[in-house]
Design a protein around this motif. Structure first.
Motif, PDB file in Angstrom:
ATOM      1  N   MET A 162       0.823  -1.191   0.000  1.00  0.00           N
ATOM      2  CA  MET A 162       0.000   0.000   0.000  1.00  0.00           C
ATOM      3  C   MET A 162       0.869   1.258   0.000  1.00  0.00           C
ATOM      4  SD  MET A 162      -2.921   1.440   2.663  1.00  0.00           S
ATOM      5  CE  MET A 162      -2.979  -0.093   3.495  1.00  0.00           C
ATOM      6  N   LYS A 163       1.944   1.253   0.775  1.00  0.00           N
ATOM      7  CA  LYS A 163       2.806   2.431   0.856  1.00  0.00           C
ATOM      8  C   LYS A 163       3.371   2.795  -0.520  1.00  0.00           C
ATOM      9  CE  LYS A 163       6.010   1.764   3.598  1.00  0.00           C
ATOM     10  NZ  LYS A 163       7.067   1.518   4.531  1.00  0.00           N
ATOM     11  N   ARG A 164       3.735   1.785  -1.302  1.00  0.00           N
ATOM     12  CA  ARG A 164       4.277   2.021  -2.645  1.00  0.00           C
ATOM     13  C   ARG A 164       3.243   2.747  -3.512  1.00  0.00           C
ATOM     14  NH1 ARG A 164       8.624  -0.105  -4.962  1.00  0.00           N
ATOM     15  NH2 ARG A 164       8.795  -1.694  -3.357  1.00  0.00           N
ATOM     16  N   LEU A 165       1.974   2.341  -3.441  1.00  0.00           N
ATOM     17  CA  LEU A 165       0.913   2.974  -4.221  1.00  0.00           C
ATOM     18  C   LEU A 165       0.683   4.419  -3.769  1.00  0.00           C
ATOM     19  CD1 LEU A 165      -1.314   2.842  -6.352  1.00  0.00           C
ATOM     20  CD2 LEU A 165      -2.817   1.890  -4.585  1.00  0.00           C
ATOM     21  N   ILE A 166       0.706   4.649  -2.480  1.00  0.00           N
ATOM     22  CA  ILE A 166       0.508   6.004  -1.955  1.00  0.00           C
ATOM     23  C   ILE A 166       1.641   6.913  -2.421  1.00  0.00           C
ATOM     24  CG2 ILE A 166       0.448   7.418   0.155  1.00  0.00           C
ATOM     25  CD1 ILE A 166      -0.997   4.989   1.486  1.00  0.00           C
ATOM     26  N   ILE A 167       2.868   6.460  -2.297  1.00  0.00           N
ATOM     27  CA  ILE A 167       4.016   7.280  -2.704  1.00  0.00           C
ATOM     28  C   ILE A 167       4.006   7.493  -4.210  1.00  0.00           C
ATOM     29  CG2 ILE A 167       6.546   7.298  -2.861  1.00  0.00           C
ATOM     30  CD1 ILE A 167       6.498   6.031   0.004  1.00  0.00           C
ATOM     31  N   SER A 168       3.642   6.494  -4.962  1.00  0.00           N
ATOM     32  CA  SER A 168       3.528   6.646  -6.418  1.00  0.00           C
ATOM     33  C   SER A 168       2.463   7.685  -6.763  1.00  0.00           C
ATOM     34  CB  SER A 168       3.183   5.296  -7.049  1.00  0.00           C
ATOM     35  OG  SER A 168       2.954   5.439  -8.431  1.00  0.00           O
ATOM     36  N   SER A 169       1.350   7.669  -6.067  1.00  0.00           N
ATOM     37  CA  SER A 169       0.279   8.643  -6.302  1.00  0.00           C
ATOM     38  C   SER A 169       0.737  10.060  -5.969  1.00  0.00           C
ATOM     39  CB  SER A 169      -0.956   8.288  -5.473  1.00  0.00           C
ATOM     40  OG  SER A 169      -1.466   7.037  -5.856  1.00  0.00           O
TER      41      SER A 169
END
Length: 169
Positions: free
Chosen positions: A1-8
């Motif tokens: 989830m953290k990867r998706l948030i940072i990517s966003s």
């Protein structure tokens, strides 16, 4: 989830870079529109301040959103703001593999004094991303009232806004 948030977040920050590269310095600094008389630069600086508070408070587990630096250079110098964004993106990427299985103390002023609540890194980053989108919407209004047309698909729109309602700015 953290990867998706940072990517966003990085996607939204890339949109800010695209915006800054597409407008002139006069437009970036124009604070002539009421009722708040804020510039695009002041909104960019404000969103960067929010992320800086997160970064600066992580090590001590004490993020204070009221302790913003308000570096006016970021409000008036597009190149400095772009470089700050690039540095911020690099720092955010370094968090992808960091253990964040703990609560982080986050202080803010809710209008009746400071209050400290617990967040996870993911939740404060998601909050910062939503906060950024909110300010991008305000930037869109400023650009519209200044008669400046910049097309960045989805800029200033919450991702849940139906696509047929999104036109960019």
């Amino acid at each position: 989830m953290k990867r998706l948030i940072i990517s966003s977040i990085n996607h939204n920050l890339n949109n800010a870079v695209a915006l800054l590269k597409s407008i002139d310095s006069k437009t970036y600094c124009d604070a002539s529109l009421g009722p708040y008389y804020s510039s695009i630069g002041s909104h960019i600086r404000h969103t960067l301040d929010f992320f800086d508070c997160i970064i600066n408070g992580l090590d001590s587990n004490d993020i204070d959103l009221t302790a913003r630096k308000r570096d006016e250079i970021l409000s008036t110098d597009k190149a400095a703001a772009i470089q700050h964004i690039y540095n911020l993106q690099e720092t955010l990427l370094s968090y992808v593999d960091v253990n964040t299985d703990y609560l982080i103390h986050v202080t803010d002023n809710m209008g009746q004094g400071k209050v400290t609540v617990n967040y996870t890194l993911e939740s404060i980053l998601a909050h910062a991303n939503s906060h950024t989108v909110h300010h991008y919407a305000t930037i869109g209004y400023i650009l519209n009232h200044l008669g400046k047309e910049v097309k960045i698909p989805g800029f200033g729109y919450n991702p849940t806004t139906p696509i047929n309602k999104r036109e960019g700015i």
